[in-house]
Design a protein around this motif. Structure first.
Motif, short mmCIF file in Angstrom:
data_model
loop_
_atom_site.label_atom_id
_atom_site.label_comp_id
_atom_site.label_asym_id
_atom_site.label_seq_id
_atom_site.Cartn_x
_atom_site.Cartn_y
_atom_site.Cartn_z
N ALA A 59 0.63 16.35 -0.46
CA ALA A 59 -0.09 16.01 0.85
C ALA A 59 -1.45 15.94 0.67
O ALA A 59 -2.31 15.39 1.63
CB ALA A 59 0.33 17.19 1.76
N LYS A 60 -2.20 16.61 -0.20
CA LYS A 60 -3.51 16.34 -0.39
C LYS A 60 -3.83 15.07 -1.21
O LYS A 60 -5.25 15.05 -1.41
CB LYS A 60 -4.01 17.62 -1.18
N TYR A 118 0.85 -1.20 -0.11
CA TYR A 118 -0.04 -0.09 0.10
C TYR A 118 0.77 1.14 -0.11
O TYR A 118 0.71 2.09 -0.51
CB TYR A 118 -1.15 -0.03 1.36
N ARG A 119 1.90 1.20 0.91
CA ARG A 119 2.64 2.30 1.02
C ARG A 119 3.47 2.82 -0.33
O ARG A 119 3.59 4.00 -0.91
CB ARG A 119 3.79 2.24 2.03
N THR A 120 3.77 1.76 -1.10
CA THR A 120 4.36 1.94 -2.53
C THR A 120 3.49 2.56 -3.31
O THR A 120 3.77 3.75 -3.96
CB THR A 120 4.91 0.58 -3.21
N PHE A 121 2.13 2.26 -3.65
CA PHE A 121 1.23 2.68 -4.39
C PHE A 121 0.79 4.11 -3.92
O PHE A 121 0.56 5.02 -4.85
CB PHE A 121 0.00 1.75 -4.40
N ASN A 122 0.60 4.25 -2.55
CA ASN A 122 0.43 5.66 -2.08
C ASN A 122 1.46 6.69 -2.37
O ASN A 122 1.18 7.70 -2.89
CB ASN A 122 0.44 5.59 -0.44
N GLN A 123 2.62 6.14 -2.26
CA GLN A 123 3.66 7.00 -2.80
C GLN A 123 3.72 7.32 -4.08
O GLN A 123 3.98 8.46 -4.58
CB GLN A 123 5.18 6.38 -2.41
N LYS A 124 3.31 6.63 -5.15
CA LYS A 124 3.14 6.68 -6.21
C LYS A 124 2.06 7.70 -6.98
O LYS A 124 2.31 8.64 -7.73
CB LYS A 124 2.98 5.31 -7.25
N VAL A 125 1.05 7.83 -6.07
CA VAL A 125 -0.21 8.43 -6.24
C VAL A 125 0.52 9.96 -5.88
O VAL A 125 0.16 11.19 -6.59
CB VAL A 125 -1.15 8.37 -5.28
N LYS A 126 1.21 10.20 -4.75
CA LYS A 126 1.85 11.44 -4.20
C LYS A 126 2.77 11.95 -5.43
O LYS A 126 2.68 12.99 -5.72
CB LYS A 126 2.48 11.36 -2.86
N SER A 127 3.52 10.99 -5.96
CA SER A 127 4.45 11.50 -7.04
C SER A 127 4.08 11.86 -8.16
O SER A 127 4.30 13.10 -8.74
CB SER A 127 5.50 10.25 -7.15
N ALA A 128 2.88 11.22 -8.50
CA ALA A 128 2.29 11.45 -9.66
C ALA A 128 1.52 13.08 -9.33
O ALA A 128 1.60 13.82 -10.26
CB ALA A 128 1.00 10.86 -10.14
N ALA A 129 0.96 13.26 -8.25
CA ALA A 129 0.29 14.61 -7.90
C ALA A 129 1.48 15.69 -8.16
O ALA A 129 1.11 16.57 -8.67
CB ALA A 129 -0.30 14.64 -6.62
N LYS A 130 2.75 15.52 -7.58
CA LYS A 130 3.59 16.39 -7.47
C LYS A 130 4.13 16.68 -8.92
O LYS A 130 4.31 17.64 -9.41
CB LYS A 130 4.89 15.96 -6.57
N ALA A 131 4.20 15.55 -9.76
CA ALA A 131 4.67 15.91 -11.24
C ALA A 131 3.74 16.74 -11.92
O ALA A 131 4.40 17.30 -12.98
CB ALA A 131 4.89 14.37 -11.79
N ILE A 132 2.60 16.63 -11.73
CA ILE A 132 1.66 17.52 -12.42
C ILE A 132 1.24 18.92 -11.59
O ILE A 132 0.48 19.61 -12.00
CB ILE A 132 0.50 16.80 -12.97
N GLY A 133 2.13 19.35 -10.57
CA GLY A 133 1.88 20.42 -9.95
C GLY A 133 1.01 20.61 -8.92
O GLY A 133 0.73 21.67 -8.46
N LEU A 134 0.48 19.44 -8.27
CA LEU A 134 -0.57 19.35 -7.38
C LEU A 134 0.48 19.42 -5.76
O LEU A 134 1.44 18.76 -5.87
CB LEU A 134 -1.39 18.29 -7.22
N ASP A 135 -0.12 19.66 -4.86
CA ASP A 135 0.16 19.38 -3.47
C ASP A 135 -0.09 17.86 -3.15
O ASP A 135 -0.99 17.44 -3.02
CB ASP A 135 -0.42 20.45 -2.28
#
Length: 116
Positions: free
Chosen positions: A53-54, A34-51
Motif C-alpha cells: 500500500a505504501k 499504468y495499472r499493470t505497471f503499478n500492480q507490478k510495483v506493488k507485487s515487487a514490494a510485497k515479494a520483498i516484505g514491504l507493505d
C-alpha cells in the motif's frame, strides 16, 4: 538514486522501446497500462516484505521531486520540472521539506560563520 528490481527495469526498458511521442510516460494503449505497471510495483514490494500500500509508481515522481529539491533547494525549479501551477502543490511532493529547509538554513549559517 532509486534501486530497481529486475522486473521494474525490464518494464521501464519496455516503455523506452515504445518510442512514445506523447508527453506521458505511461499512456494507455500499445499493450502497456499504468495499472499493470503499478500492480507490478506493488507485487515487487510485497515479494520483498514491504507493505504494498505504501509503494506505487506515483511515488517515483515524489522521489524525483524530493531529490531535485535537495540538489537545488529551490521549490520553484522543482515546480517547473513537475509542471505544477502552484508551488504549494509542488511542496506536497517534496518529502520532509521542513527538515530540508532547516538543513539548508543551518548550512548557510555555518558557511557564513566559516567565511567570516
Amino acid at each position: 538514486m532509486i534501486p530497481l528490481m529486475p522486473n521494474e527495469l525490464e518494464y521501464l526498458c519496455r516503455v523506452r522501446e515504445l518510442h512514445i511521442s506523447d508527453e506521458f510516460i505511461f499512456p494507455e494503449g500499445d499493450g502497456f497500462r499504468y495499472r499493470t505497471f503499478n500492480q507490478k510495483v506493488k507485487s515487487a514490494a510485497k515479494a520483498i516484505g514491504l507493505d504494498p500500500a505504501k509503494y506505487h509508481t506515483h511515488s517515483l515522481r515524489a522521489t524525483a521531486a524530493t531529490n531535485t529539491y535537495y540538489a537545488c533547494f529551490d521549490s520553484r525549479k522543482v515546480q517547473a520540472l513537475l509542471g505544477h501551477t502552484t508551488v504549494e502543490m509542488t511542496e506536497k511532493y517534496i518529502h520532509h521539506i521542513r527538515d530540508a529547509e532547516h538543513l539548508r538554513s543551518s548550512r548557510e549559517e555555518l558557511i557564513g560563520k566559516l567565511s567570516s
